[in-house]
Design an enzyme around this catalytic site. Structure first.
Site: not given
Ligand code: GCO
Length: 452
Positions: A177, A359
């Site tokens: 990200e 995710e």
């Molecule tokens: C992401 C995040 C996570 C967060 C999850 C929840 O890459 O956005 O990797 O670290 O914990 O998205 O907010």
């Protein structure tokens, strides 16, 4: 804050996934490992940020987190017991290179070698993220992602890790990200390094993209055919809040900042013109795009990791609007169709690259009941509906290979500290006891039957 109150009366829908579809879960180093000062790990920007007063809820830090650094064997046993065949985790750059570059910390690297070997012993495929926001503090002190050199240091680090772990890791993800670093780290300041500086933010965007491309190039010599590399991007479908032409235009503009700014350079070796023009008014980013950079960023990749949490709706005046129920995370609207929309859109606009979801998840107000169980019905409903959306996308021709839920276990949720619980597995932070929630048992059944 309204909390998801969907019923899970129909916990399964009878939708079978293609044979060979892979189910797993994801975590990241700073969020679970703890052991912040153990075995020579160097500090990262998150150590600094979480110790700065007022930055993280209740002043919490990742110093201990879920103590995974010490409990990794039983955590891997748990992944196996739940039936998962893939585990996505990240490597802490400053555990391997405490100074960000220079001497390798053998103890740090050994931890990840043991982890990868331990996964193979249990029949679980490792998927490794090289960078999940924990920039070594030494590099931040020199300018972090604002400084072009950081991209080269990242590629050096990527090569070191690729050489050490090689094809034992069948899938490598470069940056997690990059957009969140831009938006939370450098625009809102809610994440490390806590800056509110639009001029810097888009320079940081470019240097991260460059780092991705350089890392792909640097890792290839150490990997054989079949071992794959890609970025992990959080994509947000952007919708007009109403039918007006202005709202449609605003949604397209927002899509540039949320999606195309990261997808276009990787897939098309070009930044989106409209987004670049908008950025030109606020940041000298374009001055930092040197000859050859876009070619480097467009270095061929083997897979794209997609992370989906929420849609964004935008009005004619450019304001965002909430249309769907919120989860416990103030920014998350629950809209499974958004996952279908973003997956099919990637295929339409960027081609048939293999996709993995790395995710997708939500925080729920989990508590251990008197019988010792955690009944997170909201999480079951959420995953059921998102898995169904992924199923529809596959049926419509999207090349989706695997699904990793966020997260394996409760962990340090950045500026929210330990207040939000995102795991399939409950972590009692006082005792470090792990309790698989009801959703974990449900997910195990989905995996066993390859069917939601
Ligand atoms: C992401 C995040 C996570 C967060 C999850 C929840 O890459 O956005 O990797 O670290 O914990 O998205 O907010």
């Amino acid at each position: 804050m309204p909390v998801l109150a969907q019923s899970d009366e129909k916990p399964r829908l009878g939708l079978s996934f293609p044979e060979g579809f892979v189910w797993g879960a994801a975590t990241s180093a700073y969020q679970i490992e703890g052991a912040a000062n153990v075995d020579g790990r160097g500090p990262s920007v998150w150590d600094t940020f979480s110790r700065s007063p007022g930055k993280v809820r209740n002043g919490e830090t990742g110093d201990t987190a879920a103590d995974h650094y010490h409990r990794w064997q039983s955590d891997l046993d748990l992944i196996k017991q739940l039936g998962m065949r893939s585990y996505r985790f990240s490597i802490s750059w400053s555990r391997v290179l405490p100074g960000g570059w220079g001497p390798v910390n053998a103890k740090g690297l050994d931890f990840y070698k043991r982890l990868v070997a331990g996964l193979h012993e249990r029949g679980i495929a490792p998927m490794v993220t090289l960078y999940h926001w924990d920039t070594p503090q030494t590099l931040q002190d020199l300018g972090g992602w604002e400084h072009r050199e950081t991209a080269y240091r990242f590629a050096d680090y990527a090569a070191i890790v690729a050489q050490a772990l090689g094809d034992a890791v069948p899938a490598w993800l470069t940056l997690n990200e990059p957009k969140t670093i831009v938006q939370n780290g450098y625009l809102s300041g809610s994440h490390a390094p806590g800056r509110c500086d639009p001029a810097a933010a888009y320079v940081v965007a470019h240097h991260q993209m460059l780092a991705h491309g350089l890392a792909v190039q640097a890792m290839r010599p150490y990997l054989n055919n079949g071992t794959r590399i890609g970025p992990a991007l959080n994509l947000h479908p952007c919708y007009p809040a109403d039918d007006s032409a202005q709202a449609v235009e605003q949604a397209h503009k927002l899509d540039g900042f949320e999606n195309r700014l990261y997808l276009d350079p990787i897939f098309k070796s070009a930044y989106p013109e409209d987004t670049l023009a908008a950025i030109a008014g606020i940041s000298p980013m374009a001055d930092h795009v040197l000859d050859g950079d876009l070619k480097t960023i467009g270095e061929p990749i083997d897979l794209l990791a997609v992370q989906y949490y929420t849609p964004i709706y935008v009005t004619a005046s450019g304001q965002t609007e909430q249309k769907h129920p919120l989860s416990k995370a103030f920014w998350q609207q629950i809209y499974p169709q958004g996952l279908y929309d973003i997956l099919t859109r990637v295929k339409k606009d960027y081609g048939d690259i293999p996709l993995t979801i790395t995710e997708n998840g939500l925080p729920t107000p989990d508590e251990v009941g008197p019988d010792g169980t955690v009944n997170d019905a909201g999480r079951i409903a959420f995953f059921r509906d998102h898995f169904a959306a992924a199923h529809r996308a596959i049926a419509d021709g999207v090349n989706l290979e695997s699904f990793h839920v966020w997260s394996l276990m409760d962990n340090f949720e950045w500026q929210e500290g330990y207040d939000e619980r995102w795991g399939l597995v409950y972590v009692d932070y006082a005792t470090q006891q792990r309790i698989p929630k009801r959703s974990a048992h449900w997910y195990s059944g989905v995996i066993r039957d390859n069917q939601v």
